[in-house]
Structure formats: structure tokens, C-alpha cells
Design an enzyme around this catalytic site. Structure first.
Site, short mmCIF file in Angstrom:
data_model
loop_
_atom_site.label_atom_id
_atom_site.label_comp_id
_atom_site.label_asym_id
_atom_site.label_seq_id
_atom_site.Cartn_x
_atom_site.Cartn_y
_atom_site.Cartn_z
N LYS A 112 0.81 -1.21 0.00
CA LYS A 112 0.00 0.00 0.00
C LYS A 112 0.85 1.28 0.00
CE LYS A 112 -4.24 -2.10 1.52
NZ LYS A 112 -3.80 -3.50 1.80
C1 LIG Z 1 -4.50 -4.54 1.35
C2 LIG Z 1 -3.77 -5.81 1.26
C3 LIG Z 1 -4.19 -6.84 0.40
C4 LIG Z 1 -5.46 -6.75 -0.41
O1 LIG Z 1 -5.37 -5.80 -1.43
P1 LIG Z 1 -6.69 -5.19 -2.10
O2 LIG Z 1 -6.22 -4.09 -2.96
O3 LIG Z 1 -7.56 -4.72 -0.97
O4 LIG Z 1 -7.34 -6.29 -2.87
C5 LIG Z 1 -3.40 -7.97 0.32
N1 LIG Z 1 -2.29 -8.10 1.07
C6 LIG Z 1 -1.85 -7.15 1.90
C7 LIG Z 1 -0.63 -7.37 2.69
C8 LIG Z 1 -2.57 -5.97 2.02
O5 LIG Z 1 -2.14 -5.00 2.84
#
Ligand SMILES: *Cc1c(COP(=O)(O)O)cnc(C)c1O
Length: 476
Positions: A112
């Protein structure tokens, strides 16, 4: 480039306008009016760009209202060595047809950061241009909140109110968020699950008066600025993959280098960006979607029925950032799937019946849109962490392990599969230790120090009114 709402009730707007908002004013999600497309020559011309340069080039296709020099400055800061000390997004070969795309080299050890660091520069830029301030209200199951707070701590004109579910995050996730001391960061711990937090954020945003009075904005995965930033690494991953497999890569064969990507998914933000990148010309033949036991998305992609689940039916798993039973970005994909005209009627089923029946589209999900999906369970994750370590010496986290499990299950070995590494193992150490025992690497010193720091939180009931009252008090 103009942006509209999936639900048709928003006048076309510019990138800088939509950057500060979550939902469109009509409750829909913001989507680009058209999808920019790069041809083979244009793709090949991206090969020598740095990550920051590539980001300015790709995001610039959407952010046509930000001058290119400004955008270059923004991405240079967001993706430079201050925040990504080594390689911004390393792509490495694992074994057989599998590659790993390292999306978690940023400050909070999860993918993220790649979207959020862009917003952390772009949003203060827009605020300064327009003389405005912003109160970011968000919900997190762990990684979003942490990366948002690290992107915006100390940012001029911005306060962050981050809702997190009580007792559902790892020790490292909590430490990363709750140890921040900047006064513009507020950690609100809600007595509920992630979906409850997300509902509160929606409720706050649906109160138009409150939203206007307090300049409320969002950086959740429904923010299109995040999607635009995430599209970049699909281009990057494909370009670096071509570097690895073919020293003699040429313009003529650039369009014939098809790949599959496998994406550990929850809110459908990451893989939606993959879907966009595919439409923009990245030769992604297959989009493999991985869920954990919370498998609403797997259910949708295998049956055509999307049925969000309630709090009681959301499991707490060992890949907690994917413990999501309402995939907010799916609305964008369904809009692409059924088209703008059919969309309102199709999506209205959700409110009326709590489920959307798109069974008649199932064949097209794979054939036309390239999707395939599967789910993994706790034991699969342990097995994949163990097997990946034994075969390559690489330690993966449990979310990435969901991806590895599903990639192996869905791969027919005709395509290389680029697996998205969504977090570092240090962040979810318990499960890594369960899988590797004595072979588990030590916790890094950085993390050890962080775990010792004092934490600052405010306990909140599961109530939108209580959250609004808190913001009102702080925003005087
Ligand atoms: C947010 C997240 C996901 C999921 O991603 P999306 O964009 O919500 O589908 C998967 N793995 C980790 C470690 C995350 O932080």
C-alpha cells in the site's frame, strides 16, 4: 482526461478534483471516462525509465491537469531513496515459471505504500494550489492505515483520522500505526471488524453537510489516485520481467511477451489496477485472483454471484489484510463488465437483495477479461511459505503465500506467473514462525525498536455519530 461516477450522477471532473474525495457525490465510484492505451512502440519506450519516471509517465495519462514537471517532482519524492532505500519494486525469479514482484519495499513493509506515498505528495500539492485543508477519514484492516499515516504524518494542511478494528491487527501493524507521534495523526480504535469501520467511513461521507463543513476526504482503496499509482507497477513488473527473460528484447516482440499476474486480494484495489493496466496495453493474459477463507471474490469469479457477507461471517485469518467480505472496488470492475448502461440495474440488486447475480457473464470473466480465481486456507499458506523457502531461500509473508498457493493451483505452466508480494514477512511473523520454525529469520532491529515504542490510540464505539463528534471536536 475526465472522470465520471459508475452511477452516472457526477459531472465530468479533473484528476485534481477527484483526488481529494472517496466516493462520488452520487455514492458511486470514480472512473476515468476513457482508458488510455499504449501501443507496442510506446510500451517498449518505457524500458529505460526509472520507477519515478515511469510513475510520472503513467499517472500523467490520468492526471492530465498536473503539469508534467510538477508530477515528476511528486513521483521523485514519493518513490525516491528516502522512502524506498533500495529498489522501489524489485522483480526476482523464484522457480519454474514463477516470479516475485516486490511491492513491499516501502516504509511500512506492505504494497500500500506504493499508492499512498504518491497521495502523500500529490494531495498536499493540490491543497496548496487551491488554498484548502483536508481531513482524511479512513478505515484499515492494518496496512492501509499504517501506510496512510506514514505518508501524511506532518503533511501541511492534512489531518488523518484512521479507524482500525479492535484486536484484529498484528503487533507490528499496531506498532507502526499507533506509535506515530505527529499531532495530525489520530488512531481511532473501533469496537468492530474492518467492514464496520468501512461502513462508518461511508456514513461519514454520506452526510453531505458534515463532509462539506469539515473538508472530509478519503485515501481508502476507492480513491482513484491510489488506483492510478498502482497501475504503474504492473507496467514496471512486466518491463523488468522482460529484462530478466530476454536480453535481446526488441520492439517487434514487445507485444508478444504475455504474462499472468497473481494478486492476493481483499478490497479488489490491487487487481483492479492490474485489470486497468491490461486494458492500457500491458500484455497480461491472465489475472489470477487469490483470496483467503474470506472468499467472496473467489465466489464471484467462479459463479458470477457477488454476495457480501456480514461481520459474523467474516473470519479472522492468518492473512488478516485480506479479511474483507465487501470488496469496495468491485463496483468499478462490474461497471466495465456490464457497461455504463446496464450498470445501475445490475448493481441495484445489491441493495434490494443483498446479492448481485451476473451468472450470465461468467464465461466472459475468463475469456474476455482474463480472470481466474481460487482461495487458500491457513494450511496452504504454511505449506507455501515452507515450500518457497526450501526451493528458493526466499521468505514470504502469509498474504503473498495466498498468492503463491493460488498461482501454483491455477498455472498451466504455459505462461510466466508474476506473483505480487504484498507484505514483508516481518510484519506477520507469527505465521512465518509457525511455517518455518527454527528456520524463520530473526525480527529485524528496525521492527524490534518499533515494537518498544509507546502507543497512542482513542477507543471508539462502533458508531458513525461518535466518530463524527470526535472529528468535530478536533476540527475546531
Ligand atoms: C490490502 C492488502 C491486500 C489486499 O489488497 P486489495 O487491494 O484490498 O485487494 C493484500 N495483502 C496485503 C498485505 C494488504 O495489505
Amino acid at each position: 482526461m475526465k472522470f465520471v461516477s459508475t452511477r452516472g450522477g457526477m459531472a465530468p471532473a479533473n484528476f485534481m478534483d477527484i483526488l481529494l474525495d472517496g466516493l462520488a457525490p452520487d455514492g458511486g465510484l470514480v472512473v476515468p471516462e476513457t482508458t488510455p492505451r499504449l501501443n507496442t512502440d510506446e510500451l517498449a519506450a518505457l524500458r529505460d525509465l526509472s520507477y519515478a519516471e515511469l510513475a510520472a509517465r503513467i499517472i500523467g495519462l490520468f492526471a492530465t491537469d498536473i503539469p508534467r514537471e510538477d508530477l515528476e517532482r511528486i513521483t521523485e519524492t514519493a518513490y525516491g531513496t528516502d522512502r524506498f532505500p533500495e529498489n522501489t519494486v524489485p522483480v526476482t525469479y523464484l522457480h519454474d515459471e514463477f516470479f516475485l514482484v516486490g511491492l513491499s519495499a516501502g516504509p511500512t513493509m506492505a504494497f500500500k505504500d506504493l499508492a499512498m506515498q504518491f497521495l502523500g505528495q500529490a494531495i498536499p500539492y493540490v491543497l496548496e494550489k487551491t488554498g484548502r485543508t483536508l481531513n482524511i477519514v479512513g478505515a484499515t484492516s492494518g496496512d492501509t492505515g499504517s501506510s496512510a499515516e506514514h505518508a501524511f504524518k506532518g503533511a501541511p494542511g492534512v489531518s488523518v483520522y484512521m479507524l482500525s478494528p479492535k484486536g484484529r491487527m498484528s503487533a507490528v501493524q499496531r506498532a507502526q500505526m499507533y506509535s506515530i507521534t505527529d499531532s495530525n495523526i489520530h488512531n481511532l480504535v473501533v469496537d468492530g471488524v474492518f467492514d464496520d469501520c468501512q461502513d462508518i467511513v461511508k456514513a461519514v461521507n454520506n452526510d453531505a453537510d458534515f463532509k462539506r463543513t469539515h473538508h472530509i476526504g478519503a485515501v481508502n482503496s476507492i480513491n482513484f489516485g491510489r488506483i492510478a499509482a498502482q497501475v504503474v507497477y504492473y507496467f514496471w513488473a512486466w518491463l523488468r520481467y522482460t529484462d530478466i527473460v530476454d536480453e535481446d528484447y526488441t520492439t517487434e516482440n514487445a507485444g508478444h511477451r504475455e504474462i499472468a499476474v497473481c494478486v492476493p486480494s481483499g478490497n479488489f484495489g490491487n487487481i483492479y489496477a492490474g485489470h486497468l493496466a491490461r486494458r492500457m496495453g500491458v500484455p497480461i493474459a491472465r489475472l489470477m485472483l487469490a483470496t483467503n477463507e474470506n472468499n467472496v471474490l473467489d465466489e464471484f469469479f467462479t459463479t458470477g454471484h457477488y454476495t457480501p457477507r456480514s461481520r459474523e461471517n467474516t473470519y479472522a485469518t492468518s492473512s488478516p489484510s485480506m479479511d474483507i467480505s465487501k470488496a469496495s472496488n468491485l463496483e468499478r470492475f462490474v461497471y466495465d463488465l456490464v457497461g455504463a448502461k446496464e450498470f445501475p440495474e445490475a448493481w441495484a440488486q445489491l441493495d434490494a437483495q443483498g446479492t448481485v447475480d451476473l451468472e450470465s457473464y461468467v464465461a466472459r470473466l475468463g475469456a474476455e477479461f482474463g480472470f481466474a480465481s481460487a482461495k487458500s486456507v491457513h494450511q496452504d499458506r504454511l505449506d507455501s511459505i515452507r515450500a518457497t523457502f526450501e526451493e528458493t531461500g526466499v521468505v514470504i509473508d502469509p498474504h503473498t503465500a495466498d498468492g503463491v498457493t493460488v498461482a501454483k493451483r491455477l498455472s498451466d505452466a504455459t505462461l510466466p506467473v508474476l506473483i505480487m508480494e504484498t507484505a514483508k514477512p516481518d510484519k506477520f511473523r507469527e505465521t512465518v514462525v509457525e511455517a518455518l520454525g527454527q528456520d524463520a529469520p530473526d525480527t529485524s532491529d528496525v521492527v524490534k525498536d518499533m515494537l518498544k515504542r509507546e502507543q497512542f490510540t482513542v477507543d471508539m464505539p462502533n458508531s458513525a455519530d461518535a466518530i463524527k463528534a470526535y472529528i468535530e471536536e478536533e476540527d475546531r
